[in-house]
Design a protein around this motif. Structure first.
Motif, PDB file in Angstrom:
ATOM      1  N   ASP A  59       0.833  -1.212   0.000  1.00 30.04           N
ATOM      2  CA  ASP A  59       0.000   0.000   0.000  1.00 30.04           C
ATOM      3  C   ASP A  59       0.864   1.257   0.000  1.00 30.04           C
ATOM      4  O   ASP A  59       0.563   2.242  -0.682  1.00 30.04           O
ATOM      5  CB  ASP A  59      -0.919   0.014   1.229  1.00 30.04           C
ATOM      6  CG  ASP A  59      -2.064  -0.979   1.118  1.00 30.04           C
ATOM      7  OD1 ASP A  59      -2.291  -1.503   0.009  1.00 30.04           O
ATOM      8  OD2 ASP A  59      -2.722  -1.239   2.151  1.00 30.04           O
ATOM      9  N   LEU A  60       1.938   1.232   0.778  1.00 32.30           N
ATOM     10  CA  LEU A  60       2.842   2.381   0.834  1.00 32.30           C
ATOM     11  C   LEU A  60       3.442   2.668  -0.544  1.00 32.30           C
ATOM     12  O   LEU A  60       3.478   3.814  -0.999  1.00 32.30           O
ATOM     13  CB  LEU A  60       3.945   2.120   1.853  1.00 32.30           C
ATOM     14  CG  LEU A  60       5.007   3.221   2.008  1.00 32.30           C
ATOM     15  CD1 LEU A  60       5.420   3.366   3.467  1.00 32.30           C
ATOM     16  CD2 LEU A  60       6.248   2.914   1.159  1.00 32.30           C
ATOM     17  N   MET A  61       3.905   1.622  -1.227  1.00 33.20           N
ATOM     18  CA  MET A  61       4.509   1.830  -2.539  1.00 33.20           C
ATOM     19  C   MET A  61       3.485   2.321  -3.541  1.00 33.20           C
ATOM     20  O   MET A  61       3.790   3.140  -4.426  1.00 33.20           O
ATOM     21  CB  MET A  61       5.167   0.527  -3.017  1.00 33.20           C
ATOM     22  CG  MET A  61       5.894   0.666  -4.347  1.00 33.20           C
ATOM     23  SD  MET A  61       7.073   2.040  -4.404  1.00 33.20           S
ATOM     24  CE  MET A  61       8.261   1.497  -3.171  1.00 33.20           C
ATOM     25  N   LYS A  62       2.262   1.855  -3.418  1.00 31.60           N
ATOM     26  CA  LYS A  62       1.194   2.343  -4.288  1.00 31.60           C
ATOM     27  C   LYS A  62       0.992   3.835  -4.080  1.00 31.60           C
ATOM     28  O   LYS A  62       0.816   4.596  -5.051  1.00 31.60           O
ATOM     29  CB  LYS A  62      -0.102   1.585  -3.990  1.00 31.60           C
ATOM     30  CG  LYS A  62      -1.282   2.014  -4.856  1.00 31.60           C
ATOM     31  CD  LYS A  62      -2.537   1.225  -4.490  1.00 31.60           C
ATOM     32  CE  LYS A  62      -3.726   1.703  -5.328  1.00 31.60           C
ATOM     33  NZ  LYS A  62      -4.975   0.961  -4.965  1.00 31.60           N
ATOM     34  N   ASP A  63       1.033   4.278  -2.815  1.00 28.93           N
ATOM     35  CA  ASP A  63       0.895   5.704  -2.509  1.00 28.93           C
ATOM     36  C   ASP A  63       2.048   6.506  -3.101  1.00 28.93           C
ATOM     37  O   ASP A  63       1.846   7.583  -3.673  1.00 28.93           O
ATOM     38  CB  ASP A  63       0.852   5.930  -0.993  1.00 28.93           C
ATOM     39  CG  ASP A  63      -0.452   5.498  -0.362  1.00 28.93           C
ATOM     40  OD1 ASP A  63      -1.440   5.323  -1.106  1.00 28.93           O
ATOM     41  OD2 ASP A  63      -0.482   5.323   0.876  1.00 28.93           O
ATOM     42  N   LEU A  64       3.269   5.989  -2.951  1.00 26.59           N
ATOM     43  CA  LEU A  64       4.440   6.708  -3.448  1.00 26.59           C
ATOM     44  C   LEU A  64       4.401   6.862  -4.963  1.00 26.59           C
ATOM     45  O   LEU A  64       4.878   7.868  -5.504  1.00 26.59           O
ATOM     46  CB  LEU A  64       5.721   5.978  -3.031  1.00 26.59           C
ATOM     47  CG  LEU A  64       6.026   5.907  -1.529  1.00 26.59           C
ATOM     48  CD1 LEU A  64       7.337   5.174  -1.302  1.00 26.59           C
ATOM     49  CD2 LEU A  64       6.089   7.303  -0.916  1.00 26.59           C
ATOM     50  N   ARG A  65       3.826   5.880  -5.656  1.00 28.95           N
ATOM     51  CA  ARG A  65       3.779   5.894  -7.127  1.00 28.95           C
ATOM     52  C   ARG A  65       2.499   6.531  -7.671  1.00 28.95           C
ATOM     53  O   ARG A  65       2.332   6.645  -8.886  1.00 28.95           O
ATOM     54  CB  ARG A  65       3.872   4.455  -7.646  1.00 28.95           C
ATOM     55  CG  ARG A  65       5.209   3.782  -7.412  1.00 28.95           C
ATOM     56  CD  ARG A  65       6.175   4.038  -8.533  1.00 28.95           C
ATOM     57  NE  ARG A  65       5.648   3.568  -9.806  1.00 28.95           N
ATOM     58  CZ  ARG A  65       6.204   3.839 -10.983  1.00 28.95           C
ATOM     59  NH1 ARG A  65       7.288   4.581 -11.045  1.00 28.95           N
ATOM     60  NH2 ARG A  65       5.669   3.372 -12.113  1.00 28.95           N
ATOM     61  N   ASP A  66       1.628   6.971  -6.788  1.00 33.97           N
ATOM     62  CA  ASP A  66       0.347   7.546  -7.201  1.00 33.97           C
ATOM     63  C   ASP A  66       0.570   8.923  -7.838  1.00 33.97           C
ATOM     64  O   ASP A  66       1.097   9.835  -7.185  1.00 33.97           O
ATOM     65  CB  ASP A  66      -0.572   7.676  -5.985  1.00 33.97           C
ATOM     66  CG  ASP A  66      -1.983   8.111  -6.355  1.00 33.97           C
ATOM     67  OD1 ASP A  66      -2.212   8.445  -7.544  1.00 33.97           O
ATOM     68  OD2 ASP A  66      -2.846   8.135  -5.470  1.00 33.97           O
TER      69      ASP A  66
END
Length: 282
Positions: free
Chosen positions: A18-25
């Protein structure tokens, strides 16, 4: 508006994804992370793998935990890039490696049995060869197919030698392996001593420099072959020697400073004497 911190009630890997998804959003993510791709991230992945090895070598479990986390982040990072490009996601990665390991361990998840570890290694290599054939859609053109070019040179040399050994291209014992090292050193000497005196290769003589590089490569390849026959990882052996050299040289530096001297003003013999004393005190 800041994003919400990943749900603390989720397990560690789900939270990290989830964190990486946020960073790449693209909407509110990290500009640097958004612009990365497989190629730009690859050097960091390699670096993190080496830092894991370094923590293991130092027998530092606290650092090892941190470095494994950094390496895991790289896997999640690549998986998120792939998901953004509709290629695959982390779940696909995890499922693929799980299935691969199940297939490679029929002696654990099936009715196959091996009498010893050596027999198990041979079976493992045969399974990997079949996987490569399936991936390439054909039989292998060479037993050397599929050995990654981007590996560290010594590690790749070991893999090349092991593959060749599978079809009998290998010395039967240590004696000819050591003889080969001496032979390659003699050939290097021939390049460096055209007038019966060993000299540094002329940097302006491209032909001699290339010949020296070629012969030195043969020496290194032969030494790696000896390491393989001794069941020693040459990368690991060199890492240990690097650490040993660093420790001893730092002792030389400290001793010179403690004596009120500047290392640049001391002789090689003076430094060598401290080096020898450092070895005796280890």
């Amino acid at each position: 508006m800041p994003k919400q911190i990943p749900d603390e009630t989720k397990n560690g890997i789900s939270r990290l994804i989830d964190l990486m998804k946020d960073l790449r959003d693209p909407d509110g993510g990290c500009p640097w992370d958004i612009e990365q791709n497989f190629r730009t991230i690859a050097p960091y992945t390699i670096e993190e793998a080496y830092e894991v090895a370094d923590a293991i070598e130092k027998n530092d479990p606290v650092s090892l935990k941190d470095e494994l986390g950094d390496l895991l982040l790289q896997v999640v990072y690549h998986a998120q890039i792939a998901k953004d490009e509709n290629l695959f996601d982390f779940e696909d990665v995890a499922q693929a490696i799980t299935e691969k390991m199940i297939n490679r361990h029929p002696h654990v998840y099936g009715d196959v049995s091996h009498d010893n570890v050596e027999e198990q290694k041979l079976a493992w290599e045969e399974l990997k060869a079949k996987e490569r054939e399936k991936k390439q859609g054909k039989e292998e053109d060479s037993v050397l197919d599929g050995i990654t070019v981007g590996l560290p040179a010594a590690t790749r040399a070991v893999k090349l030698q092991k593959r060749a050994a599978k079809v009998g291209f290998d010395w039967p014992d240590l004696s000819p392996v050591i003889d080969k090292i001496h032979e390659e050193i003699d050939e290097l000497k021939d390049v460096l001593q055209p007038e019966q005196q060993i000299n540094m290769p002329d940097q302006n003589d491209r032909v001699q420099h290339d010949r020296a590089e070629d012969e030195l490569g043969d020496v290194l390849f032969s030494v790696v072959n000896l390491a393989r026959h001794l069941n020693i990882d040459p990368e690991q052996a060199l890492r240990r020697t690097n650490q040993k050299f660093e420790k001893r040289f730092r002792t030389v530096e400290k001793t010179i400073r403690d004596n009120g001297l500047n290392i640049q003003d001391t002789s090689l013999q003076y430094m060598e004497n401290i080096w020898i004393l450092s070895k005796k005190n280890e």
